[in-house]
Design a protein around this motif. Structure first.
Motif, short mmCIF file in Angstrom:
data_model
loop_
_atom_site.label_atom_id
_atom_site.label_comp_id
_atom_site.label_asym_id
_atom_site.label_seq_id
_atom_site.Cartn_x
_atom_site.Cartn_y
_atom_site.Cartn_z
N ALA A 179 0.83 -1.21 0.00
CA ALA A 179 0.00 0.00 0.00
C ALA A 179 0.86 1.26 0.00
O ALA A 179 0.58 2.23 -0.72
CB ALA A 179 -0.93 -0.01 1.21
N ALA A 180 1.93 1.25 0.80
CA ALA A 180 2.80 2.42 0.86
C ALA A 180 3.55 2.62 -0.45
O ALA A 180 3.75 3.76 -0.90
CB ALA A 180 3.78 2.27 2.02
N MET A 181 3.98 1.53 -1.07
CA MET A 181 4.65 1.63 -2.36
C MET A 181 3.73 2.22 -3.41
O MET A 181 4.10 3.13 -4.17
CB MET A 181 5.16 0.25 -2.79
N LEU A 182 2.49 1.75 -3.45
CA LEU A 182 1.53 2.25 -4.43
C LEU A 182 1.20 3.72 -4.19
O LEU A 182 1.04 4.50 -5.14
CB LEU A 182 0.26 1.41 -4.40
N ALA A 183 1.13 4.11 -2.93
CA ALA A 183 0.88 5.51 -2.60
C ALA A 183 2.05 6.38 -3.08
O ALA A 183 1.85 7.50 -3.59
CB ALA A 183 0.68 5.68 -1.10
N ALA A 184 3.28 5.88 -2.95
CA ALA A 184 4.45 6.62 -3.41
C ALA A 184 4.44 6.75 -4.92
O ALA A 184 4.79 7.81 -5.47
CB ALA A 184 5.72 5.92 -2.94
N VAL A 185 4.04 5.70 -5.62
CA VAL A 185 3.96 5.75 -7.09
C VAL A 185 2.89 6.74 -7.52
O VAL A 185 3.09 7.53 -8.46
CB VAL A 185 3.67 4.35 -7.67
N GLU A 186 1.76 6.75 -6.85
CA GLU A 186 0.68 7.68 -7.18
C GLU A 186 1.13 9.13 -6.99
O GLU A 186 0.90 9.98 -7.85
CB GLU A 186 -0.54 7.40 -6.30
N GLU A 187 1.80 9.40 -5.88
CA GLU A 187 2.27 10.77 -5.63
C GLU A 187 3.32 11.20 -6.65
O GLU A 187 3.26 12.31 -7.19
CB GLU A 187 2.86 10.87 -4.22
N ALA A 188 4.27 10.29 -6.94
CA ALA A 188 5.30 10.62 -7.92
C ALA A 188 4.70 10.84 -9.30
O ALA A 188 5.06 11.79 -10.01
CB ALA A 188 6.34 9.51 -7.97
N SER A 189 3.77 9.99 -9.69
CA SER A 189 3.14 10.11 -11.00
C SER A 189 2.36 11.42 -11.13
O SER A 189 2.41 12.09 -12.16
CB SER A 189 2.21 8.91 -11.23
N ILE A 195 10.86 8.14 -9.51
CA ILE A 195 10.65 7.08 -8.53
C ILE A 195 11.11 5.76 -9.13
O ILE A 195 10.88 5.48 -10.31
CB ILE A 195 9.18 6.99 -8.08
N LEU A 196 11.78 4.96 -8.33
CA LEU A 196 12.13 3.59 -8.66
C LEU A 196 11.41 2.70 -7.66
O LEU A 196 11.40 2.99 -6.46
CB LEU A 196 13.64 3.37 -8.57
N PHE A 197 10.83 1.60 -8.13
CA PHE A 197 10.00 0.81 -7.24
C PHE A 197 9.93 -0.64 -7.72
O PHE A 197 10.32 -0.95 -8.85
CB PHE A 197 8.59 1.40 -7.13
N LEU A 198 9.45 -1.48 -6.86
CA LEU A 198 9.27 -2.89 -7.19
C LEU A 198 7.89 -3.06 -7.78
O LEU A 198 6.87 -2.80 -7.13
CB LEU A 198 9.43 -3.75 -5.93
N ALA A 199 7.82 -3.51 -9.04
CA ALA A 199 6.53 -3.66 -9.73
C ALA A 199 6.34 -5.11 -10.16
O ALA A 199 7.31 -5.87 -10.29
CB ALA A 199 6.48 -2.74 -10.94
N TRP A 200 5.09 -5.46 -10.41
CA TRP A 200 4.80 -6.82 -10.88
C TRP A 200 3.45 -6.83 -11.59
O TRP A 200 2.63 -5.94 -11.43
CB TRP A 200 4.80 -7.82 -9.72
N SER A 201 3.29 -7.85 -12.37
CA SER A 201 2.03 -8.11 -13.05
C SER A 201 1.72 -9.60 -12.87
O SER A 201 2.62 -10.43 -13.02
CB SER A 201 2.14 -7.79 -14.54
N PRO A 202 0.50 -9.95 -12.45
CA PRO A 202 -0.73 -9.16 -12.53
C PRO A 202 -0.85 -8.14 -11.40
O PRO A 202 -0.53 -8.43 -10.26
CB PRO A 202 -1.82 -10.23 -12.40
N HIS A 203 -1.34 -6.98 -11.76
CA HIS A 203 -1.66 -5.94 -10.79
C HIS A 203 -2.32 -4.79 -11.52
O HIS A 203 -1.93 -4.43 -12.64
CB HIS A 203 -0.40 -5.46 -10.07
N TRP A 204 -3.31 -4.15 -10.86
CA TRP A 204 -4.00 -3.04 -11.51
C TRP A 204 -3.08 -1.86 -11.80
O TRP A 204 -3.41 -1.02 -12.63
CB TRP A 204 -5.19 -2.58 -10.67
N MET A 205 -1.92 -1.78 -11.11
CA MET A 205 -1.02 -0.65 -11.37
C MET A 205 -0.60 -0.59 -12.83
O MET A 205 -0.33 0.49 -13.37
CB MET A 205 0.21 -0.72 -10.46
N ASN A 206 -0.53 -1.74 -13.48
CA ASN A 206 -0.14 -1.78 -14.89
C ASN A 206 -1.20 -1.19 -15.80
O ASN A 206 -0.91 -0.81 -16.94
CB ASN A 206 0.14 -3.23 -15.30
N GLU A 207 -2.44 -1.10 -15.31
CA GLU A 207 -3.51 -0.48 -16.08
C GLU A 207 -3.57 1.02 -15.85
O GLU A 207 -4.03 1.77 -16.71
CB GLU A 207 -4.86 -1.11 -15.68
N VAL A 208 -3.10 1.46 -14.69
CA VAL A 208 -3.25 2.86 -14.29
C VAL A 208 -2.03 3.72 -14.63
O VAL A 208 -2.17 4.88 -15.02
CB VAL A 208 -3.54 2.94 -12.77
N TYR A 209 -0.82 3.14 -14.50
CA TYR A 209 0.41 3.89 -14.71
C TYR A 209 1.17 3.38 -15.92
O TYR A 209 1.06 2.20 -16.28
CB TYR A 209 1.31 3.80 -13.47
#
Length: 301
Positions: A179-189, A195-209
């Motif tokens: 949750a904190a990582m996603l909040a950081a990505v949202e703020e940076a975006s 921002i550098l972060f740990l990402a993965w798929s499947p995840h809705w973040m790939n649809e949003v960012y």
């Protein structure tokens, strides 16, 4: 063996059901299942989605009194399933979590993968940063990589191998939570900040960012760079003691589109309302889960 009170409950429940059936003309047979279950969760978004979907269907469609979700770190999750304190954990990434599985494999059963899509996993950036490789991290505009929960399998690989192979002595990994990582990505975006972060798929973040999974020419991310299988681990006695839940867990199957849409419904419902999001998703996707429920019903004794 798993905890004695669960076995005793199953026996008493079966006896009561049999008596009830005997006293009702034309009544069906009873079930050895239908009490309480405890599912382990890690808090990762796909785990929140599939475990809450399992909870709703077991309680509302298959007669379970209560399905508790218990959030732990990876090590305790695998140990909990092995001891019977947990009945199952539905977010095993292989080969990423192989070391945890190896420690308990004699006391658990690994089911076939429930996720039918192709996974991605690795250090990522956002497209406006104009980098696409780990070789370019020195000009990323930040020397922090935002990680997820402490105990995540990939974290030691970043610290001990990625930083060394790419000469990133001035970089650090910040452990937080999904949750904190996603909040950081949202703020940076939102602010177009690096921002550098740990990402993965499947995840809705790939649809949003607009996420860029950074190339790794030195293969420092190792097995984590490979496509993984996402599956479920259950206690070795679950098939005998809870055949309905066991059959349901074996039948669960979601593709990328289905899982992403489920995750998005949960996100829209709010962080503290995953059950509401699941129910909203089920309004349009009953056909997806119907075979799982049917398989569980057929397992009733």
């Amino acid at each position: 063996m798993r905890r004695i009170h669960r076995t005793l409950f199953a026996v008493l429940f079966a006896a009561a059901a049999a008596l009830a059936a005997a006293g009702c003309a034309g009544g069906g047979g009873g079930s050895a299942s239908g009490g309480e279950l405890t599912l382990g969760t890690i808090g990762w978004t796909e785990n929140v989605a599939v475990s809450n979907l399992t909870k709703v269907l077991l309680e509302e469609e298959l007669g379970y009194e209560k399905v508790e979700l218990q959030t732990l770190d990876l090590g305790p999750l695998f140990k909990g399933v092995a001891t019977g304190d947990l009945d199952a954990f539905q977010d095993v990434w292989l080969p990423n979590n192989r070391n945890y599985l190896n420690e308990v494999e004699e006391d658990v059963e690994l089911l076939k993968p429930w996720y039918k899509g192709e996974t991605k996993y690795g250090i990522a950036a956002l497209d406006y940063m104009n980098i696409d490789s780990l070789t370019e991290l020195e000009r990323a505009g930040t020397n922090e990589i935002v990680g997820i929960e402490p105990g995540a399998s990939f974290h030691p690989q970043i610290r001990n191998v990625v930083f060394k192979e790419y000469g990133l002595e001035n970089f650090k990994l910040v452990e937080s939570s999904t949750a904190a990582m996603l909040a950081a990505v949202e703020e940076a975006s939102s602010n177009k900040e690096p921002i550098l972060f740990l990402a993965w798929s499947p995840h809705w973040m790939n649809e949003v960012y607009d996420i860029v999974y950074l190339k790794d020419p030195k293969d420092a991310q190792g097995k984590f760079n490979d496509s993984s299988r996402i599956t479920t681990v259950v206690n070795e006695d679950l098939s005998d003691e809870e055949p309905v839940a066991y059959a349901f867990l074996k039948a669960v199957s979601l593709n990328e589109e289905q899982l992403n849409s489920l995750e998005l419904e949960i996100k829209r419902a709010g962080q503290d309302e995953p059950v509401k999001g699941v129910k909203n998703w089920l309004e349009k996707n009953r056909d997806v889960v119907r075979p799982w429920v049917q398989a569980a019903k057929e397992a009733r004794q």
